[in-house]
Design a protein around this motif. Structure first.
Motif, short mmCIF file in Angstrom:
data_model
loop_
_atom_site.label_atom_id
_atom_site.label_comp_id
_atom_site.label_asym_id
_atom_site.label_seq_id
_atom_site.Cartn_x
_atom_site.Cartn_y
_atom_site.Cartn_z
N TYR A 35 0.87 -1.18 0.00
CA TYR A 35 0.00 0.00 0.00
C TYR A 35 0.90 1.23 0.00
CZ TYR A 35 -4.11 -2.74 1.46
OH TYR A 35 -5.15 -3.63 1.52
N LYS A 41 -2.85 11.67 2.26
CA LYS A 41 -4.19 11.23 1.86
C LYS A 41 -4.44 9.79 2.31
CE LYS A 41 -4.78 14.32 -2.06
NZ LYS A 41 -5.86 15.05 -1.39
N GLU A 42 -5.45 9.17 1.75
CA GLU A 42 -5.79 7.82 2.19
C GLU A 42 -4.73 6.83 1.76
OE1 GLU A 42 -7.22 9.29 -0.33
OE2 GLU A 42 -8.01 7.90 -1.81
N ILE A 43 -4.69 5.74 2.47
CA ILE A 43 -3.79 4.65 2.14
C ILE A 43 -4.40 3.89 0.96
CG2 ILE A 43 -2.77 2.52 2.98
CD1 ILE A 43 -3.03 3.73 5.83
N TYR A 102 -4.47 -7.46 8.87
CA TYR A 102 -3.06 -7.54 8.47
C TYR A 102 -2.15 -7.22 9.63
CZ TYR A 102 -5.25 -6.03 3.99
OH TYR A 102 -6.03 -5.87 2.88
N GLY A 105 4.10 -3.42 8.29
CA GLY A 105 5.45 -2.98 8.56
C GLY A 105 5.42 -1.50 8.92
N SER A 106 6.57 -0.97 9.25
CA SER A 106 6.66 0.43 9.67
C SER A 106 6.65 1.39 8.49
CB SER A 106 7.92 0.67 10.49
OG SER A 106 7.89 -0.12 11.66
N PHE B 35 -12.64 -2.44 9.78
CA PHE B 35 -11.51 -2.43 10.71
C PHE B 35 -11.21 -1.00 11.15
CE2 PHE B 35 -10.17 -6.72 9.50
CZ PHE B 35 -10.59 -6.82 8.19
N TYR B 37 -7.61 0.71 12.40
CA TYR B 37 -6.19 0.56 12.63
C TYR B 37 -5.67 1.83 13.31
CZ TYR B 37 -5.91 -3.43 9.37
OH TYR B 37 -6.05 -4.65 8.75
N GLN B 39 -2.08 4.04 14.08
CA GLN B 39 -0.67 4.25 13.78
C GLN B 39 -0.10 5.32 14.69
OE1 GLN B 39 0.47 5.75 9.89
NE2 GLN B 39 2.43 4.68 10.00
N ARG B 43 5.61 4.85 14.25
CA ARG B 43 5.53 3.42 14.55
C ARG B 43 4.59 2.74 13.57
NH1 ARG B 43 4.49 2.55 20.80
NH2 ARG B 43 4.71 0.40 20.12
N GLN B 44 4.61 1.42 13.59
CA GLN B 44 3.82 0.71 12.60
C GLN B 44 2.35 0.71 12.95
OE1 GLN B 44 5.93 -3.11 13.98
NE2 GLN B 44 4.21 -3.85 12.80
N MET B 45 1.55 0.48 11.95
CA MET B 45 0.12 0.46 12.09
C MET B 45 -0.31 -0.87 12.70
SD MET B 45 -2.44 2.04 9.35
CE MET B 45 -1.58 1.28 8.02
N LEU B 47 -3.74 -3.29 14.20
CA LEU B 47 -5.18 -3.50 14.18
C LEU B 47 -5.74 -3.28 15.57
CD1 LEU B 47 -7.73 -4.48 12.65
CD2 LEU B 47 -7.09 -6.81 13.32
N ARG B 50 -12.04 -5.17 14.81
CA ARG B 50 -12.68 -5.51 13.54
C ARG B 50 -14.14 -5.89 13.79
NH1 ARG B 50 -10.31 -10.88 14.20
NH2 ARG B 50 -12.02 -12.38 14.31
N MET B 89 -2.68 8.24 14.75
CA MET B 89 -3.60 8.40 13.63
C MET B 89 -4.41 7.12 13.53
SD MET B 89 -3.02 9.65 9.75
CE MET B 89 -3.23 11.34 10.26
N PHE B 91 -7.10 4.86 11.33
CA PHE B 91 -7.63 4.62 9.99
C PHE B 91 -8.78 3.62 10.05
CE2 PHE B 91 -4.55 6.76 7.37
CZ PHE B 91 -3.39 6.77 8.11
N SER B 102 -7.83 -4.03 1.12
CA SER B 102 -8.71 -3.19 1.92
C SER B 102 -8.74 -1.78 1.35
CB SER B 102 -8.22 -3.12 3.37
OG SER B 102 -8.34 -4.37 4.01
N PHE B 104 -9.06 2.12 2.59
CA PHE B 104 -8.86 2.90 3.80
C PHE B 104 -9.42 4.30 3.67
CE2 PHE B 104 -5.87 0.40 6.40
CZ PHE B 104 -5.50 -0.57 5.50
N GLY B 105 -9.76 4.88 4.81
CA GLY B 105 -10.09 6.30 4.85
C GLY B 105 -8.83 7.14 4.96
N ASP B 106 -9.02 8.45 5.00
CA ASP B 106 -7.90 9.38 5.06
C ASP B 106 -7.21 9.42 6.40
OD1 ASP B 106 -9.12 12.07 2.86
OD2 ASP B 106 -8.35 10.05 2.49
N GLY B 107 -7.86 8.92 7.43
CA GLY B 107 -7.28 8.92 8.76
C GLY B 107 -7.75 10.08 9.62
#
Lengths: 113, 114
Positions: A35, A41-43, A102, A105-106, B35, B37, B39, B43-45, B47, B50, B89, B91, B102, B104-107
């Protein structure tokens, strides 16, 4: 268990150059996704591997992007030649077959100047 | 095509208070997953929670719960007893049952004030 690993974490390249991003999924995760998030913006979805096969590459923006997943393990995403609009954060995610969510990753922050 | 809309770019909440993040989506499918998520900065996103569309009961994970309104295509996230570590953030994401990808929205950026 080790998580999803992406490298480099940051990359700054000039327009026209080539960059290769790498993703190491969690061992045993057959699903691997790419992704990207551009300009806050959005992912957006790029593509989905199941093992070494491309299950869905409908999100790949153009033929400057090439993704591979050799042997169903790690994956690479190559951008050649890079354009300014390719700047953004590229995320990789993996999951087991049949899994709901999912593990991400970072991300790799790519800046094209 | 499916779309996910998060109408709140930024939200803030006082520590220990409750905050609700909004998400709406558009789909013609009847069976799908939703879902949230999170972030954290740099750092990583991960979950958070759900929801399966066929389930009427709203999902709950400790201090996180959702308000799933299928007819209205709304999927909001409620965070109770907010903590400083909730700052991140968030999502919202949609996935069809038989699809891998998936949407996603803008967050929404959530700030937690001490």
């Amino acid at each position: 268990e080790a998580g999803v690993t992406q490298f480099p974490s940051h990359s700054v390249i000039e327009k026209g150059q080539t960059v290769t991003l790498r993703c190491d999924p969690i061992s045993g995760h057959d699903n691997l996704y790419w992704y990207r998030r551009v300009m806050g913006k959005e992912i957006k979805f790029l593509l989905h591997f199941v093992k070494e096969s491309k299950q869905d590459e409908s999100g790949m923006p153009n033929n400057r992007f090439l993704a591979e997943r050799t042997g169903g393990t790690y994956s690479t995403l190559k951008v050649q030649p890079a354009e300014l609009e390719d700047s953004g954060v590229y995320f990789c995610a993996s999951s087991q077959l049949g899994s709901y969510g999912y593990t991400f990753g970072s991300g790799t922050r790519l800046t094209v100047v | 095509a499916q779309t996910v809309t998060q109408s709140q770019p930024e939200m803030s909440v006082q520590e220990a208070e409750t905050v609700t993040l909004s998400c709406t989506y558009d789909t013609s499918e009847s069976d799908y997953y939703l879902f949230w998520y999170k972030q954290p900065p740099s750092r990583q996103m991960i979950l958070v929670i759900r929801q399966e569309a066929y389930k009427q009961q709203n999902a709950t994970e400790n201090r996180f719960s959702v308000n799933f309104q299928k007819a209205a295509k709304s999927f909001s996230l409620k965070i109770s007893d907010s903590q400083l570590g909730d700052a991140a953030m968030y999502f919202c994401a949609y996935r069809e049952t038989n699809a891998g990808k998936s949407t996603f929205g803008d967050g929404t950026t959530l700030t937690v004030k001490p």
